[in-house]
Design an enzyme around this catalytic site. Structure first.
Site, PDB file in Angstrom:
ATOM      1  N   HIS A  16      10.533   6.035  -2.459  1.00 25.41           N
ATOM      2  CA  HIS A  16       9.348   6.849  -2.214  1.00 25.41           C
ATOM      3  C   HIS A  16       9.385   8.181  -2.952  1.00 25.41           C
ATOM      4  O   HIS A  16       8.348   8.816  -3.135  1.00 25.41           O
ATOM      5  CB  HIS A  16       9.113   7.009  -0.713  1.00 25.41           C
ATOM      6  CG  HIS A  16       8.515   5.776  -0.136  1.00 25.41           C
ATOM      7  ND1 HIS A  16       9.275   4.672   0.163  1.00 25.41           N
ATOM      8  CD2 HIS A  16       7.224   5.455   0.126  1.00 25.41           C
ATOM      9  CE1 HIS A  16       8.468   3.716   0.603  1.00 25.41           C
ATOM     10  NE2 HIS A  16       7.231   4.163   0.585  1.00 25.41           N
TER      11      HIS A  16
ATOM     12  N   TYR B 102      -1.745  11.390   3.300  1.00 26.18           N
ATOM     13  CA  TYR B 102      -0.833  10.327   3.730  1.00 26.18           C
ATOM     14  C   TYR B 102       0.578  10.889   3.815  1.00 26.18           C
ATOM     15  O   TYR B 102       1.087  11.438   2.847  1.00 26.18           O
ATOM     16  CB  TYR B 102      -0.904   9.185   2.716  1.00 26.18           C
ATOM     17  CG  TYR B 102      -0.168   7.919   3.075  1.00 26.18           C
ATOM     18  CD1 TYR B 102       0.365   7.690   4.327  1.00 26.18           C
ATOM     19  CD2 TYR B 102      -0.010   6.928   2.114  1.00 26.18           C
ATOM     20  CE1 TYR B 102       1.020   6.513   4.629  1.00 26.18           C
ATOM     21  CE2 TYR B 102       0.643   5.747   2.400  1.00 26.18           C
ATOM     22  CZ  TYR B 102       1.158   5.545   3.675  1.00 26.18           C
ATOM     23  OH  TYR B 102       1.810   4.383   3.967  1.00 26.18           O
TER      24      TYR B 102
END
Length: 143
Positions: free
Chosen positions: A55, A74
């Site tokens: 990520h 997000y």
């Protein structure tokens, strides 16, 4: 989207509506523009480092897909093996799900992360939705 998307977008199908929830996300599947959604994943023991690395280097085409799907604001939080995913959509959750579900990029991302997850759905195959129970908007600082 078709199949759950561990770690990058919204889950495949909404869980059942929970009466008495606080705010509009009491039925995540019907969440409209700007409404906050929250879902959970559980990592396999030992997967924390790889998950964080992946990520930190999200594919540019995955970020572009999230933008195309209207996903914004997000955040993914981690507590031990528990992942807490909080997001909003510009055009509502159903549209975001359609866009990501039709994407080859989404399918590739999901396959590339699948081995990291211990749990992405309940026993009935429903996403692990978190339902709001309290909200305090407070007063923002002066501008």
């Amino acid at each position: 989207m078709a199949g759950s998307d561990p770690g990058a977008a919204v889950p495949a199908d909404p869980g059942p509506a929970r009466p008495g929830g606080v705010g509009p996300a009491a039925d995540p599947g019907a969440a409209g523009p700007g409404e906050q959604l929250c879902h959970l994943y559980r990592l396999r023991p030992g997967a924390e480092g790889e998950y964080a690395r992946r990520h930190a280097e999200v594919w540019p085409e995955m970020s572009a897909l999230l933008d195309e799907a209207g996903v914004y604001d997000y955040h993914i939080y981690r507590h031990g093996l528990l992942l807490i995913c909080v997001l909003r959509t510009r055009d509502g959750y159903p549209r975001a799900r359609r866009v990501t579900g039709a994407s080859a990029v989404q399918a590739r991302w999901t396959r590339s992360l699948a081995h990291l997850f211990a749990e992405i759905a309940d026993a009935d195959g429903e996403p692990l939705w978190a339902y709001p129970v309290f909200h305090h908007a407070g007063r923002p600082p002066p501008v």
